[in-house]
Motif scaffolding. Structure first.
Motif, PDB file in Angstrom:
ATOM      1  N   TYR A  70       5.197  -8.557   4.109  1.00  9.80           N
ATOM      2  CA  TYR A  70       3.979  -8.200   3.367  1.00  9.80           C
ATOM      3  C   TYR A  70       2.915  -9.283   3.482  1.00  9.80           C
ATOM      4  O   TYR A  70       1.725  -8.981   3.653  1.00  9.80           O
ATOM      5  N   LYS A  74       1.317  -9.147   6.807  1.00 11.12           N
ATOM      6  CA  LYS A  74       0.493  -7.948   6.933  1.00 11.12           C
ATOM      7  C   LYS A  74      -0.862  -8.127   6.266  1.00 11.12           C
ATOM      8  O   LYS A  74      -1.911  -7.829   6.855  1.00 11.12           O
ATOM      9  N   PHE A  75      -0.865  -8.644   5.007  1.00 12.52           N
ATOM     10  CA  PHE A  75      -2.169  -8.709   4.330  1.00 12.52           C
ATOM     11  C   PHE A  75      -3.043  -9.851   4.858  1.00 12.52           C
ATOM     12  O   PHE A  75      -4.266  -9.804   4.719  1.00 12.52           O
ATOM     13  N   TYR A 110      -4.695  -6.691  -2.822  1.00 12.97           N
ATOM     14  CA  TYR A 110      -3.309  -6.223  -2.685  1.00 12.97           C
ATOM     15  C   TYR A 110      -2.561  -6.513  -3.986  1.00 12.97           C
ATOM     16  O   TYR A 110      -2.513  -7.654  -4.445  1.00 12.97           O
ATOM     17  N   THR A 168       1.074  -6.348  -6.192  1.00 11.92           N
ATOM     18  CA  THR A 168       2.501  -6.482  -5.904  1.00 11.92           C
ATOM     19  C   THR A 168       3.328  -5.304  -6.407  1.00 11.92           C
ATOM     20  O   THR A 168       4.538  -5.263  -6.190  1.00 11.92           O
ATOM     21  N   GLN A 199      -4.644  -2.006  -1.914  1.00 10.32           N
ATOM     22  CA  GLN A 199      -3.330  -1.464  -1.562  1.00 10.32           C
ATOM     23  C   GLN A 199      -2.247  -1.999  -2.484  1.00 10.32           C
ATOM     24  O   GLN A 199      -2.419  -3.018  -3.148  1.00 10.32           O
ATOM     25  N   TYR A 251       1.437  -3.500  -2.311  1.00  8.05           N
ATOM     26  CA  TYR A 251       2.484  -4.071  -1.481  1.00  8.05           C
ATOM     27  C   TYR A 251       3.599  -4.541  -2.410  1.00  8.05           C
ATOM     28  O   TYR A 251       3.355  -5.347  -3.307  1.00  8.05           O
ATOM     29  N   ALA A 259       5.932  -6.632  -3.487  1.00 11.30           N
ATOM     30  CA  ALA A 259       6.458  -8.003  -3.368  1.00 11.30           C
ATOM     31  C   ALA A 259       6.389  -8.664  -4.740  1.00 11.30           C
ATOM     32  O   ALA A 259       5.767  -9.704  -4.913  1.00 11.30           O
ATOM     33  N   SER A 275      10.326  -3.088  -7.269  1.00 13.58           N
ATOM     34  CA  SER A 275       9.700  -3.741  -6.116  1.00 13.58           C
ATOM     35  C   SER A 275      10.735  -4.154  -5.077  1.00 13.58           C
ATOM     36  O   SER A 275      10.528  -3.977  -3.871  1.00 13.58           O
ATOM     37  N   SER A 335      10.683  -2.619  -1.354  1.00 13.02           N
ATOM     38  CA  SER A 335      10.476  -3.531  -0.224  1.00 13.02           C
ATOM     39  C   SER A 335      11.624  -3.434   0.779  1.00 13.02           C
ATOM     40  O   SER A 335      11.434  -3.662   1.975  1.00 13.02           O
TER      41      SER A 335
END
Length: 565
Positions: free
Chosen positions: A10, A13-14, A97, A99, A123, A125, A127, A164, A168
């Motif tokens: 993650y 990605k961000f 983003y 979590t 978004q 994500y 995490a 989460s 994930s």
């Protein structure tokens, strides 16, 4: 199942999705921990992220040439701070983003605040936890409620964290929980309700058999957090504390400025990755081998035989320090561990602890604790462990010497008020009246036989005889023998033996338990995969705080209820 890789995926990605150009990363106090444990600052800098700051800091400069990546927990306060940020943006573009899941009305509120249209992306994500190792995670909640009663905010946070983890890893598990503890049932129901509510998020290919999420309570095994540990990572955490991979050594005598705070990360330290689960003797040998290797390369003839020699060598050879900073760090750590073991008679202390945890010899154990109390070299803090172990093991014994041990310990002095409270509260927290498991294998004939057979097999190391309860539970689960009456399913059930298991401990996990799960994964060589997490990763100091908080809050609430009658 690898929680470190999941978090790293993650973060990569961000940091990449915002494209080329200089960036700032805005975090909150929790996401700061999440990112720092999984990624080094230099590695993130390679993604053109050159500045890091907290969203709550309002004294940041306006830098319109920067892109801003916001990585935040979807809390009420973060949403307020973010709305304020967007109304007066300090940066040119914002990539946001969260979590965990965020409500539609909160997204709408952020959109209304974005009057200058600087937001490029929002978004979710997943995490929302701290990945402490490939198979270990924590939610960093040091005190989760009262005895058998959740603090509602912590229940919500814990459920979000577990969701989460599942998302994930792309796992939709069957859920089992420890029936004897209400907090386990409440958490299991909260997790199941979120899965049902957000079923579209769990719409990924299912494995067969389904993974199992097993929720258990720390109170079922109060023994493990009381014991001194003898593997490298566990010793460091027990003696100094490891907080988000950071070890504070400021109290170490003669410590150099650059080593007052060090980072231990298996991701960026090959020596630590290979050595973290080695025992004390093995780690000393490994460091000596590294020193000898360096001496050969540098053609040094300095005699290096003991840990003290190693420390002196590091201090006297700046070249070594410069070339092998990582090893110098570990030499310093092991040198201080060696000093503590010798100065405070930790071998003798540990032998007494292990006897109390694993063997039935009342009179000998009693005498050993009395000898510890009389020994001025043994820390009062360490004697406290043994007296508490004695209390848990012999609390129902007709000839218990607990009161005399308590009095002798208090007369010796040196206990803080918190430690005195802990001494009086440990049985209220995890005494025999609250546990279902036979931790000491002395409650029935079958358990007694099991203890005798274990004794016949022998133990390689007298200081590591103990195995935590969680190891036994996982092995029962793998073999399909975990009792449904004690650990029922919530909702769907499976009869097949699971191949993927997620253990979550309400009230926190310990280093000994993370080692046990590592060894299980190693033994099954990828055929069985287990990860373990908890509300916190405890050492003895933080466990004292947890117990005192839970029992004290419970007693305060009970007294208030009585007054209201």
């Amino acid at each position: 199942m690898n929680v470190v890789n999941a978090i790293r995926f993650y973060v990569k990605k961000f940091t990449e999705e915002s494209g080329a150009g200089m960036k700032i990363l805005l975090l909150d106090n929790e996401t700061k921990s999440i990112v720092s444990v999984a990624f080094s600052q230099s590695e993130i800098a390679n993604k053109e992220v050159y500045l890091f700051d907290l969203l709550e800091n309002q004294n940041r400069d306006h830098m319109k040439h920067l892109k801003c990546i916001c990585f935040l927990r979807p809390t009420k306060q973060n949403l307020i701070n973010l709305s304020r940020e967007l109304k007066n943006p300090k940066y040119g573009q914002y990539y946001i983003y969260f979590t965990n899941t965020i409500e539609k009305m909160d997204v709408k509120s952020l959109a209304e605040s974005d009057e200058q249209e600087v937001v490029r992306e929002v978004q979710e994500y997943f995490a929302d936890y701290v990945a402490l190792g490939y198979h270990v995670f924590s939610l960093n909640i040091p005190k989760c409620g009262e005895l058998n009663k959740w603090n509602e905010a912590n229940l919500k946070r814990t459920a979000q964290g577990l969701i989460s983890v599942l998302l994930s890893l792309k796992k939709s598990p069957v859920i089992r929980y420890q029936a004897s503890f209400e907090m386990c049932r409440k958490l299991a129901e909260s997790v199941r309700n979120i899965i049902s509510r957000d079923s579209n998020l769990f719409d990924f290919r299912q494995t067969d058999p389904a993974p199992v999420l097993l929720i258990i309570d720390r109170r079922e095994d109060p023994v493990t957090p009381l014991l001194n540990q003898w593997t490298y990572q566990a010793m460091v955490h027990e003696q100094f504390g490891i907080r988000n991979n950071i070890v504070n050594l400021k109290e170490v005598p003669g410590i150099s400025k650059e080593l007052e705070e060090i980072i231990l990360s298996a991701e960026y330290d090959d020596f630590y990755e290979k050595s973290m689960f080695l025992n004390y003797g093995e780690i000393c040998i490994k460091i000596k081998e590294l020193m000898e290797d360096f001496q050969k390369k540098s053609q040094s003839n300095t005699k290096v035989e003991t840990i003290a020699d190693m420390k002196a060598f590091v201090e006297n050879y700046p070249q070594f320090k410069k070339m092998s900073g990582t090893v110098a760090k570990h030499v310093t750590l092991v040198s201080e561990l060696s000093r503590l073991v010798s100065e405070y008679n930790l071998l003798e202390v540990s032998e007494t602890e292990q006897q109390l945890a694993c063997q039935e010899d009342h009179s000998d154990s009693l005498q050993k604790i009395r000898n510890l109390i009389k020994n001025p070299r043994v820390r009062t803090y360490d004697i406290l462990r043994s007296v508490c172990l004695y209390a848990l093991r012999y609390e129902k014994s007709n000839n218990s010497g607990l009161n005399s041990l308590k009095n002798a310990l208090l007369e010796r002095g040196g206990l803080t008020s918190d430690q005195k409270d802990f001494l009086n509260r440990i049985c209220s927290y995890g005494g025999v009246n609250y546990r279902e498991a036979d931790l000491f294998l002395n409650q029935n004939a079958m358990a007694f036989t099991k203890r005798i057979l274990k004794g016949f097999k022998g133990v390689d190391n007298v200081y590591t005889q103990h195995t935590p309860l969680v190891k036994d539970l996982v092995e029962q689960l793998i073999k399909g023998r975990l009792k449904e009456t004690s650990y029922p399913f919530l909702g769907n059930t499976i009869r097949d033996k699971p191949q993927e298991i997620i253990i979550f401990v309400v009230g926190g996990i310990t280093s000994e338990e993370t080692l046990a799960i590592h060894n299980i994964n190693k033994a099954y060589a990828g055929n069985i995969k287990v990860i373990i997490g908890g509300t916190y990763l405890h050492n003895f100091k933080t466990f004292i705080d947890e117990v005192n908080s839970l029992v004290n809050d419970f007693k305060d609430r009970t007294r208030a209820n009585v007054r209201n009658l």
